[in-house]
Motif scaffolding. Structure first.
Motif, PDB file in Angstrom:
ATOM      1  N   UNK A 370       0.714  -0.981  -0.089  1.00 42.28           N
ATOM      2  CA  UNK A 370       0.154   0.397   0.372  1.00 42.28           C
ATOM      3  C   UNK A 370       0.757   1.186  -0.173  1.00 42.28           C
ATOM      4  N   UNK A 371       2.299   1.148   1.031  1.00 43.39           N
ATOM      5  CA  UNK A 371       3.060   2.120   0.809  1.00 43.39           C
ATOM      6  C   UNK A 371       3.023   3.230  -0.719  1.00 43.39           C
ATOM      7  N   UNK A 372       4.116   1.633  -0.885  1.00 44.53           N
ATOM      8  CA  UNK A 372       4.303   2.085  -2.298  1.00 44.53           C
ATOM      9  C   UNK A 372       3.407   2.739  -3.323  1.00 44.53           C
ATOM     10  N   UNK A 373       2.439   2.212  -3.275  1.00 46.75           N
ATOM     11  CA  UNK A 373       1.591   2.343  -3.791  1.00 46.75           C
ATOM     12  C   UNK A 373       0.667   3.728  -4.066  1.00 46.75           C
ATOM     13  N   UNK A 374       0.778   4.459  -2.837  1.00 46.48           N
ATOM     14  CA  UNK A 374       0.612   5.687  -1.844  1.00 46.48           C
ATOM     15  C   UNK A 374       1.401   6.907  -2.562  1.00 46.48           C
ATOM     16  N   UNK A 375       2.928   6.484  -3.073  1.00 45.59           N
ATOM     17  CA  UNK A 375       3.913   7.529  -2.747  1.00 45.59           C
ATOM     18  C   UNK A 375       3.685   7.674  -4.830  1.00 45.59           C
ATOM     19  N   UNK A 376       3.742   5.856  -5.053  1.00 46.56           N
ATOM     20  CA  UNK A 376       2.968   6.604  -6.564  1.00 46.56           C
ATOM     21  C   UNK A 376       2.027   7.097  -7.279  1.00 46.56           C
ATOM     22  N   UNK A 386      -5.548   3.019   0.147  1.00 53.77           N
ATOM     23  CA  UNK A 386      -5.248   2.140  -0.985  1.00 53.77           C
ATOM     24  C   UNK A 386      -5.543   0.865   0.005  1.00 53.77           C
ATOM     25  N   UNK A 387      -6.375  -0.184  -1.009  1.00 55.66           N
ATOM     26  CA  UNK A 387      -7.022  -1.496  -0.413  1.00 55.66           C
ATOM     27  C   UNK A 387      -5.543  -2.719  -1.113  1.00 55.66           C
ATOM     28  N   UNK A 388      -5.118  -3.146  -1.573  1.00 61.35           N
ATOM     29  CA  UNK A 388      -4.959  -4.664  -2.313  1.00 61.35           C
ATOM     30  C   UNK A 388      -5.423  -5.496  -1.536  1.00 61.35           C
ATOM     31  N   UNK A 389      -6.095  -6.121  -2.747  1.00 62.33           N
ATOM     32  CA  UNK A 389      -6.776  -7.447  -2.258  1.00 62.33           C
ATOM     33  C   UNK A 389      -6.590  -8.539  -1.710  1.00 62.33           C
ATOM     34  N   UNK A 447      -4.829   0.304   3.729  1.00 62.56           N
ATOM     35  CA  UNK A 447      -3.987   1.441   4.500  1.00 62.56           C
ATOM     36  C   UNK A 447      -4.537   3.012   4.196  1.00 62.56           C
ATOM     37  N   UNK A 448      -5.096   3.749   5.214  1.00 67.40           N
ATOM     38  CA  UNK A 448      -5.952   4.735   5.621  1.00 67.40           C
ATOM     39  C   UNK A 448      -4.855   6.329   5.384  1.00 67.40           C
TER      40      UNK A 448
END
Length: 550
Positions: A370-376, A386-389, A447-448
């Motif tokens: 989730x953190x990597x997607x949040x940053x990108x 972000x929610x990874x299924x 993650x919120x």
């Protein structure tokens, strides 16, 4: 029209004539001497010519389901891209209008186009088909005065510019000079391509900054397309209350484009280099070129392809429905564009200001977090959740602050490679990402980030809005303390697994620097790992994509 004529029309409709687009209007509307005739005051309009079978080509086009507050100019704009509009009948009480084109061919092109692309006015779908009548004959009723005034205004501009029906513009340049004022949100080359492709084939675009204003030169295949675009778009806002288009004809008659990159593009030459040692064109743009036939001529980041589309939708999509410039709630939002099947520069059906959740697929399940997607994704907007299924870890839902930010993220990141796999991004049907219920197994996959201090766009008018660029191999670094050397930074970025090809501090401000990685994918990974990295002395590194090269 005599009473006998009125009776003949209604009688013919009643004894078996196939009902067409405006038969209902004729049998119930101003042609009957009843209370319905007062709906629009004296909105009577005489139709010359015989009643035609439903769907037969005609110069007269019938438009239904119009928004209540639609303007005459908006209705006229629907036909401008296809030829000269010679007459207009507005029936606002019935939410209908009749548009007469200068030739049957122009009307046929218009109806054919809108049969595959649902036109939108003010984000509301409307319906367009041939009228059963060959010609409109205008009367002087007071309620039609506005329609005729709007039509005359357009015709006067066309006439003064040398626009004649079926003919080109004598001596007129096909090149437009575009200035974008009040640049609150970023406007990219692809956004322009999406918008302007609605009015003809865009051959070349060059963007630049002059006098602290974002400007562009845009070349059409013919002067008439340039004229139509200027008439329809000059003074319009791309986004609500900002990014105003100011359009004039350029003195240039042709543009010379040397590179295909985020600043310039020759759509007739996809083989041109990018000018910075990178591949001549990225996969997103290549996908758009490969599906050129599906574009109107193309942002669009922006919607069904003209927008928001030169570099369009996720490759898995082949949108066959036209859209407005989605995520664009301003006046340009009503301009309908054809659908594109490309790689993410345009909006999808139903994608508006409220649809802010993206579905990201083809992720690397072992490496993505989730953190990597949040940053990108945070480079293009403020990520809320972000929610990874849980059972499909190669898929994730990402909730942005609003639809505009989701559009930007999808536009720039679709097809980019993350951990060796190209991202596939589409608009989710979900309106929000749900947090796990208490006691529900989640493994930290949701993650919120709604209260994150790393949001780049919290402050209205922030300079970050003006520094949003597509992923590139060159990164912009800021907030570097004086104690950190070039070697320190080179080593730091090498540890992300990439190759540092070049580095330089800004001459006027050593707190900022540019660093060039071996590829766009390496730069993406470095940004994810090192944005907000603690450099000491209470300095956290800020990393973003750069439009510059070293």
């Amino acid at each position: 029209m005599s009473g006998r004529d009125r009776f003949r029309i209604v009688q013919e409709l009643g004894v078996g004539t196939k009902r067409g687009s405006d038969d209902l209007f004729l049998s119930n509307g101003p042609f009957k001497m009843n209370s319905q005739s007062s709906v629009n005051g004296n909105d009577s309009k005489k139709f010359k010519g015989d009643i035609r079978s439903a769907g037969a080509p005609s110069r007269v086009v019938h438009i239904r389901k119009l928004p209540m507050d639609v303007t005459e100019a908006e209705v006229i704009s629907l036909g401008l891209a296809f030829g000269k509009v010679t007459n207009l009948l507005m029936l606002k009480g019935k939410n209908q209008a009749f548009v007469e084109m200068n030739t049957e061919e122009a009307a046929n092109t218009m109806v054919s186009y809108y049969s595959t692309v649902t036109p939108l006015l003010r984000n509301q779908p409307i319906f367009i088909q041939f009228s059963n009548h060959k010609e409109l004959k205008t009367d002087n009723s007071p309620n039609q005065a506005r329609a005729q005034a709007a039509l005359q205004a357009v015709n006067s501009v066309q006439s003064s510019s040398g626009l004649d029906s079926g003919m080109g513009l004598a001596g007129q340049s096909p090149v437009l000079r575009i200035i974008v004022e009040n640049l609150f949100y970023p406007v990219t080359l692809d956004v322009l391509h999406q918008i302007f492709s609605k009015f003809g084939t865009v051959l070349k675009i060059i963007t630049f900054t002059k006098n602290n204003q974002f400007q562009a030169l845009l070349q059409y295949s013919d002067p008439m397309s340039a004229q139509h675009a200027k008439l329809a778009l000059d003074g319009q806002n791309i986004y609500n209350a900002c990014c105003t288009l100011r359009i004039d004809f350029s003195k240039l008659t042709s543009l010379n484009v040397k590179y295909n990159n985020e600043k310039s593009r020759d759509y007739t030459r996809p083989d041109l280099p990018s000018g910075d040692g990178q591949p001549s064109i990225d996969q997103t743009i290549a996908a758009a070129f490969g599906k050129e036939a599906s574009l109107l001529g193309a942002p669009g980041i922006i919607s069904g392809s003209p927008y928001a589309g030169a570099a369009g939708f996720p490759p898995a999509f082949a949108i066959s429905q036209g859209l407005s410039v989605q995520g664009v709630p301003g006046p340009l939002g009503h301009i309908a564009f054809p659908a594109a099947a490309a790689a993410g520069r345009m909006s999808l059906p139903g994608f508006g200001a409220g649809n802010c959740v993206l579905l990201v697929s083809n992720l690397h399940p072992e490496r993505v977090t989730p953190q990597s997607l949040f940053i990108l994704f945070g480079v293009y907007g403020d990520v809320q959740r972000v929610k990874i299924l849980f059972n499909k870890k190669e898929n994730a839902l990402i909730q942005m602050t609003d639809g505009n930010q989701a559009q930007l993220a999808m536009s720039h990141l679709n097809s980019q490679r993350l951990y060796g796999k190209p991202l596939r991004i589409a608009v989710s049907k979900h309106q929000a990402v749900q947090l796990p219920r208490e006691g529900q197994e989640d493994q930290g996959l949701t993650k919120d980030y709604s209260n994150s201090p790393l949001h780049r766009f919290k402050k209205p008018g922030s300079k970050n809005f003006q520094n949003i660029f597509p992923p590139s191999s060159t990164l912009h670094l800021s907030n570097i303390p004086s104690s950190v050397s070039e070697d320190d930074i080179r080593m730091l970025f090498s540890e992300t697994g990439g190759v540092v090809k070049a580095f330089k501090f800004f001459q006027k401000d050593r707190k900022m620097a540019l660093i060039q990685m071996g590829s766009v994918e390496e730069a993406i990974q470095a940004l994810i790992e090192l944005h907000n990295h603690d450099l000491g002395e209470n300095h956290h590194l800020r990393v973003s994509f750069s439009k510059s090269t070293i």
